[in-house]
Scaffold this motif. Structure first.
Motif, short mmCIF file in Angstrom:
data_model
loop_
_atom_site.label_atom_id
_atom_site.label_comp_id
_atom_site.label_asym_id
_atom_site.label_seq_id
_atom_site.Cartn_x
_atom_site.Cartn_y
_atom_site.Cartn_z
N ASP A 140 2.71 2.32 -2.10
CA ASP A 140 2.32 3.85 -3.80
C ASP A 140 3.86 3.19 -4.44
N GLU A 141 4.85 2.45 -4.03
CA GLU A 141 5.28 2.30 -4.79
C GLU A 141 5.68 0.85 -5.33
N ALA A 142 4.58 0.27 -4.49
CA ALA A 142 4.48 -1.52 -5.12
C ALA A 142 2.76 -1.00 -6.50
N ILE A 143 2.75 -0.35 -6.03
CA ILE A 143 1.37 0.02 -7.12
C ILE A 143 2.24 0.55 -8.08
N LEU A 144 3.23 1.78 -8.49
CA LEU A 144 3.59 2.05 -9.79
C LEU A 144 4.63 0.99 -9.80
N PHE A 154 0.67 -7.08 -7.92
CA PHE A 154 2.41 -7.28 -7.54
C PHE A 154 2.61 -7.58 -6.08
N VAL A 155 3.90 -8.79 -5.64
CA VAL A 155 4.32 -9.30 -4.79
C VAL A 155 5.21 -8.48 -3.75
N ASN A 165 3.10 -9.19 1.07
CA ASN A 165 1.63 -7.67 0.52
C ASN A 165 1.02 -8.38 -0.80
N VAL A 166 -0.34 -7.97 -1.21
CA VAL A 166 0.11 -8.04 -2.31
C VAL A 166 -0.75 -7.14 -3.43
N VAL A 167 -0.33 -5.65 -3.67
CA VAL A 167 -2.21 -4.82 -4.27
C VAL A 167 -2.38 -5.60 -6.02
#
Length: 182
Positions: A140-144, A154-155, A165-167
């Motif tokens: 969730d923080e990565a998507i934000l 976002f890596v 990971n990558v989103v």
């Protein structure tokens, strides 16, 4: 190289078969050794749309192209152009592998038939390299973070799995996650 030319809702005339074989013989210039495999060509017509499908199985690679056009001869020309691009792309990839490994003899033993390479082939140019520290975070923080920087991906270091990971944002507006297979 031999080709099996088959017609689907179309009678294959001698002139049409000869034209297909002549055009596809252009591909032989990319190979050092004669090809022993058999290619398959299917020509069809449905509602005045001419379709040409070509499949050429080679060791380690399958060349396949399809094209539709109002004119059968134009469709044949366009499908051969597609196949030439595929061969050049494969050759570029193999030559890059040869250069990187520096072991030309062993690779040529594995690859048969060996492709020749023109100097004018396309080469990919890396124009920028970025380095950054991966902060451990949840998805969730990565998507934000991705949305905050305005990128489509976002890596990050996944704090749950401790892997990179990558989103990414999908075309349908939802999100996807790429993670390494274990």
């Amino acid at each position: 190289m031999k080709f099996t030319v088959r017609g689907d809702h179309l009678e294959i005339t001698a002139a049409l078969r000869e034209y297909v074989e002549k055009k596809l013989s252009r591909l032989e210039k990319y190979f050092e050794a004669p090809l022993n495999s058999e290619g398959f060509v299917t020509l069809s017509v449905v509602k005045n749309i001419h379709t040409v499908e070509v499949t050429i199985p080679l060791q380690g690679v399958l060349l396949r192209a399809e094209n539709k056009d109002q004119d059968m001869y134009a469709a044949i020309d366009l499908v051969v152009d597609k196949l030439e691009r595929q061969v050049r792309k494969h050759k570029t990839k193999m030559n890059r592998k040869i250069r990187l490994e520096g072991n030309k003899r062993e690779l040529s033993k594995l690859e048969s038939p060996v492709l020749t390479m023109d100097e004018e082939e396309e080469d990919y140019e890396l124009v920028r390299t970025k380095r950054f520290t991966l902060k451990p975070m949840d998805i969730d923080e990565a998507i934000l973070q991705m949305n905050m920087v305005g990128h489509d991906f976002f890596v990050f270091s996944n704090m749950d799995t401790e892997q990179v990971n990558v989103v990414y944002k999908r075309d349908d507006g939802r999100y996807g996650l790429i993670e390494p297979a274990i």
